[in-house]
Scaffold this active site. Sequence first.
Site, short mmCIF file in Angstrom:
data_model
loop_
_atom_site.label_atom_id
_atom_site.label_comp_id
_atom_site.label_asym_id
_atom_site.label_seq_id
_atom_site.Cartn_x
_atom_site.Cartn_y
_atom_site.Cartn_z
CG ASN A 125 43.30 20.68 92.04
OD1 ASN A 125 42.95 21.50 91.20
ND2 ASN A 125 44.13 19.69 91.76
CG ASP A 180 35.97 17.70 95.72
OD1 ASP A 180 36.32 16.57 96.12
OD2 ASP A 180 36.72 18.44 95.05
CG HIS A 200 33.12 14.81 93.82
ND1 HIS A 200 33.56 15.35 92.63
CD2 HIS A 200 34.24 14.50 94.52
CE1 HIS A 200 34.88 15.36 92.62
NE2 HIS A 200 35.33 14.86 93.76
CG ASP A 250 38.13 13.42 92.10
OD1 ASP A 250 37.65 14.28 91.37
OD2 ASP A 250 38.52 13.63 93.26
CG LEU A 305 33.15 8.01 102.17
CD1 LEU A 305 32.25 6.78 102.03
CD2 LEU A 305 32.65 8.90 103.31
NE ARG A 306 40.52 12.25 102.09
CZ ARG A 306 40.77 12.90 100.97
NH1 ARG A 306 40.95 12.24 99.83
NH2 ARG A 306 40.84 14.20 100.96
CG HIS A 321 40.31 16.32 88.75
ND1 HIS A 321 40.23 16.70 90.08
CD2 HIS A 321 41.39 16.97 88.26
CE1 HIS A 321 41.21 17.55 90.36
NE2 HIS A 321 41.94 17.71 89.27
O1 DOR Z 1 40.78 19.53 96.61
C1 DOR Z 1 40.74 18.38 96.23
N1 DOR Z 1 40.92 17.35 97.06
N2 DOR Z 1 40.53 18.13 94.93
C2 DOR Z 1 40.65 16.90 94.42
O2 DOR Z 1 40.44 16.77 93.26
C3 DOR Z 1 41.03 15.77 95.26
C4 DOR Z 1 40.67 16.01 96.66
C5 DOR Z 1 41.31 15.04 97.63
O3 DOR Z 1 41.27 13.84 97.39
O4 DOR Z 1 41.79 15.49 98.68
#
Ligand code: DOR
Length: 444
Positions: free
Chosen positions: A301, A328, A83, A175, A86-87, A202
């Site tokens: 989150n 995450d 999980h 997600d 990588l953006r 999620h």
């Molecule tokens: O904290 C979080 N950041 N929870 C998520 O489910 C998404 C993630 C994000 O993409 O920044």
Amino acid sequence: MHSRILIQNGHIVDPSQGIDAAGDVLIEEGKIKEIRTEGQKSKRSKGQKTQDVAAAMPERSGAGPCTIDASGLYVLPGLVDMHTHLREPGFESKETIRSGTQAAVRGGFTSVCCMPNTVPVNDNETVTEFILRKNYAEGACYVFPIGAVTKGQRGEELAEMGMMLAAGCVAFSDDGRPVMNSLLMRRALEYAKVFNVPVISHCEDLTLSDGGVMNEGAVSALLGLGGIPAAAEEAMVARDVILAELTRGRLHIAHVSTEGSVRLIRRAKERGIAVTAETCPHYFSVTEDAVRDYDTNAKVNPPLRTGKDVEAVKEGLRDGTIDAIATDHAPHHKDEKLREFDKAPFGISGLETALSLSLGLVHDGVLTLSGLVEKMTVSPARIFGLAKGTLKPGAEADVTVVDAHREFRVEPEKFLSQGKNTPFGGWVLKGMPVMTICKGKVHE
Ligand code: DOR
């Protein structure tokens, strides 16, 4: 690329083969060639004729063969993160495939599975192929994309799951954007079942979280911040477990954070429902107290919960209810995290602290080292069907060398990840990866 690498005198922990013993690992042409544990070595010295690994090693020279002395260190299969964000494409100011995989390798990970909440969303094979091509050209480790469940993660219409699987996706998730429509979630589980891949949930009932920004409870009341109740997560865990039972599809619950979720998953497993689960280091290392001074680096989150939840998550890891530890890893730009707590984005940059925080479970007696390694290698590989997380001869030589006793201070500004957003800055942790071998390269 070194043609041969010999890692000598380490303590090898590889749950995929039941190995927990001192020994040597020989790598040839990027693959595990041989593992020799102490027991085998002493048996051979009593007369067997197998070639001796160490004696066979030529001198260390240039980029050719090399010998690594791992005395006092643990030698593990490269870690697998199921999980990661990588953006790229779309949010390169937060992270790129290059910087994210470099952070992964620094953190001891040799494979990461990247979430689809990019721009464009990874909801079709073109985006999947882009990620794989980019990683082939620039990545420091292996990347396995996770495709979106629904087109644009909008929760309206299923994405082309079959096409994405053919292009290289290993699982599906919306997600960050839960699939609120139960019929759609049912169809997703049914469809993914045809391919024997899991749908990752999620778990968040958005009507219950209602725009909240931290755990709902005494601390949120004190700070005057909108709360996300544990029930927002648990209601969705319950729904998805029921749908997994109905469809007999494979459900994987992401980032478990509450006592109630652990209980629901435990019961579901007892009843034979095909559910697996992961948690993240922040859910067993800190509580909602980390938010008390409005630290946006602790905004995540699902939110950080209470001490009772932390204990339940640890118990879930201990008794096998929670199969895996994932990061995450959710890097954000510094400026975004400088906003007011309400407005800052959710997420913690996790790749470079995950192993050290998780080793805390071993130091505290919650897990054995082998149990921990299983949750960061074999389990995630098994759940996503990856030929990773093992030091079996013939496997790609993904190896992590760990000093379990070295103490260090977390310095986010030195992270290789572009995301410096961590609530663990300044913490002194015990145990760290000191070397990662991946794609034939030795990273120190
Ligand atoms: O904290 C979080 N950041 N929870 C998520 O489910 C998404 C993630 C994000 O993409 O920044």
